[in-house]
Scaffold this active site. Structure first.
Site, PDB file in Angstrom:
ATOM      1  N   SER A 250     -30.845  19.187   6.152  1.00 48.23           N
ATOM      2  CA  SER A 250     -29.759  20.175   6.248  1.00 48.23           C
ATOM      3  C   SER A 250     -29.006  20.357   4.940  1.00 48.23           C
ATOM      4  O   SER A 250     -28.963  19.435   4.099  1.00 48.23           O
ATOM      5  CB  SER A 250     -28.806  19.669   7.341  1.00 48.23           C
ATOM      6  OG  SER A 250     -27.536  20.231   7.230  1.00 48.23           O
TER       7      SER A 250
ATOM      8  N   TYR B  87     -22.891  13.534   9.788  1.00 49.59           N
ATOM      9  CA  TYR B  87     -24.171  14.217  10.030  1.00 49.59           C
ATOM     10  C   TYR B  87     -24.979  14.298   8.737  1.00 49.59           C
ATOM     11  O   TYR B  87     -26.173  13.977   8.711  1.00 49.59           O
ATOM     12  CB  TYR B  87     -23.872  15.615  10.568  1.00 49.59           C
ATOM     13  CG  TYR B  87     -25.071  16.507  10.767  1.00 49.59           C
ATOM     14  CD1 TYR B  87     -25.901  16.357  11.868  1.00 49.59           C
ATOM     15  CD2 TYR B  87     -25.359  17.536   9.859  1.00 49.59           C
ATOM     16  CE1 TYR B  87     -26.994  17.191  12.062  1.00 49.59           C
ATOM     17  CE2 TYR B  87     -26.440  18.374  10.048  1.00 49.59           C
ATOM     18  CZ  TYR B  87     -27.260  18.200  11.146  1.00 49.59           C
ATOM     19  OH  TYR B  87     -28.329  19.031  11.336  1.00 49.59           O
TER      20      TYR B  87
ATOM     21  N   LYS C  41     -28.595  12.559   7.979  1.00 51.94           N
ATOM     22  CA  LYS C  41     -29.769  13.334   7.553  1.00 51.94           C
ATOM     23  C   LYS C  41     -30.297  12.819   6.210  1.00 51.94           C
ATOM     24  O   LYS C  41     -31.508  12.716   5.999  1.00 51.94           O
ATOM     25  CB  LYS C  41     -29.412  14.825   7.451  1.00 51.94           C
ATOM     26  CG  LYS C  41     -29.294  15.522   8.812  1.00 51.94           C
ATOM     27  CD  LYS C  41     -30.650  15.630   9.491  1.00 51.94           C
ATOM     28  CE  LYS C  41     -30.615  16.370  10.810  1.00 51.94           C
ATOM     29  NZ  LYS C  41     -31.921  16.346  11.511  1.00 51.94           N
TER      30      LYS C  41
END
Lengths: 328, 328
Positions: A126, A150, A154
């Site tokens: 991402s 997050y 990732k």
């Protein structure tokens, strides 16, 4: 080919499965094109099976090692690992994010390592791996500095996939996705959920809230192009990726105000009145810290292509996802 | 101050403890200088306690959550997390490296997160987080691309420490160490173990094997300077680090042939005859992929200083570590 898709009941997982069923073939690690015999859709909720005998669905917790043991065996030739807790939720519930975004990924890789059969794994990363002071156009050589849990999770998944690939445990490839827009359906807990809402909600006669400034620059990829990139990323020969299995997928760089201008051009200026502006500091901090653009040369050289302009993205949403006669 | 040092029986852990005992004070998270009441040395083997009543030693497995539960409580104000499986060993024994270099670090951070008292944590990272195509001088903005499992595990530790700090769970700082040279004692399983051996073994009348080419460029820091940097890194105010808790510590960039020239200058040209050249592809691949230099501006601006020249490093080893009358 025996394909597993984690997050297989999700929006991207379902589209990917549908597209793979249409294609019918994928390339294995030896470069041979082979028929897809099975697509296993794993998700926390039961996935739609398209009434196709090649599709098997399993509902369960992807962070449960016993489930991974059951669903991955030496027959598994390809894994699209899409399952994730989205950014806003991973920020609000730290332990949940760690369990799904980190522990599940590692257990999945470890299951493959122990089996020793080296399946292809496509892992979606991402924009959120970047943050802090960034150049106007992020380069492949730009350091990661995630400013959300997050993004951290990732980035760790990327490091694991690279090393497990280097060691020969799996044949991995990491595709860093721009923000996907326009997602159909309902808003979710991603900090970027509003991005799709700005186009989707007005087209469906609903109000959309914009939590960021009009000149916020976003880096976007349509669902159609994302699916094509996931498949093309799977098809790449490992040797074409060199010592780093990560590819920044192509996006288009669009300001929020440009998105709305495109919506007005494609579907009428009156739709813009359905946007309510209400700043949200948490969303501004997370989404505003993501890159507004990155260098797409490596992706293009590998044949991974994105969209040409945002108007086409709006039209694609209307063609692919909008119920007839909804635009009002 | 209640200080814990993991890897406390190791070479750096022992030197750090000795130096902290001399200093007697450290700065807490509020910027107040406070007396060191206790230094807890945790390691898999019992650490030397210097006969000092402030020192407590615990022998145990740092990856054991129960041990971490016992040794960390709300009285723990500072943790120097030095424990690690070295590069060569982590490459040879993947599971051991994951358990000590990744799982133990995460469990340590999680113990602090659950306690909620936000201790200062100094985590040592490494040149090994870099790899692949690198600029001649690595910048703070250069992307990590570890080409060893050790480097991957250290890079993940960095990401965890940054995010746990951003979330306010701990007050962390990551210090990326150049290769430490000259380490006293015996060779270990680090891919870079030979670097210290090139100086140490001839000075102790022994043969040293050089597994890389004479023009291999290394990025070095002496034990003395490393200890000063670890302490200075602890003392930094969190605000001085911004959105990224990582500092590339200053090194000096020296070719293997320059190291040997320095040894000849300081201790006599006949010592060079004790070097046997025998290339080792695994060591060449790992160590040859590390940066030969990185930008030290950020470290210098923070007051973290390295060495001035390699001759002084050789002299410091002779002063600090060599048994009298050993040079022959």
């Amino acid at each position: 080919m025996n394909v597993m898709i984690t997050g297989g009941a999700g929006f991207l997982g379902q589209r990917l499965a549908r597209r793979l069923l249409e294609l019918g073939y994928l390339t294995d690690s030896n470069g041979s094109k082979r028929a897809i015999d099975r697509i296993l859709l794993v998700d926390v909720v039961p996935a739609h099976d398209f009434g196709d005998p090649r599709v098997v669905t399993v509902a369960g917790d992807i962070a449960d090692a016993a489930l991974l043991h059951d669903v991955i065996d030496t027959q598994t030739t390809s894994i699209f690992h899409l399952a994730a807790v989205v950014s806003g939720q991973a920020e609000a519930d730290f332990e949940l994010g760690m369990r799904i975004n980190l522990d599940a990924s590692r257990q999945l890789l470890d299951r493959c390592r122990r089996l020793g059969h080296r399946p292809k794994i496509v892992f979606t990363s991402s924009v959120a791996v970047y943050g802090g002071q960034l150049p106007a156009i992020v380069q492949d050589s730009t350091a990661l500095n995630p400013q959300s849990s997050y993004g951290m999770q990732k980035a760790i998944g990327e490091l694991l996939l690279n090393d497990y690939s280097r060691k020969g445990f799996v044949d991995g490839r990491v595709l860093r996705l721009p923000t996907i827009c326009v997602r159909p359906g309902k808003p979710n807990k991603a900090a970027s959920s509003f991005v799709s809402g700005l186009i989707r909600e007005p087209l469906n006669g609903k109000e959309a809230v914009c939590p960021v400034a009009p000149d916020t620059r976003l880096w976007l990829l349509s669902p159609r192009s994302a699916i094509e990139c996931l498949i093309a990323g799977h098809e790449l020969a490992a040797a074409s990726l060199g010592s780093n299995r990560i590819v920044n997928l192509p996006g288009i760089s669009v300001k929020v105000e440009d998105m709305l201008a495109a919506l007005a051009r494609v579907a009428g200026p009156e739709l813009i009145k359905r946007i309510r502006w209400e700043r949200d500091p948490m969303v501004e901090r997370i989404v505003g810290g993501w890159p507004g653009a990155w260098n797409v040369a490596a992706a293009h050289a590998l044949g991974l292509l994105g969209d040409t302009d945002f108007d086409s993205i709006v039209r694609a949403y209307i063609e692919d996802d909008l119920e007839p006669n909804t635009v009002s």
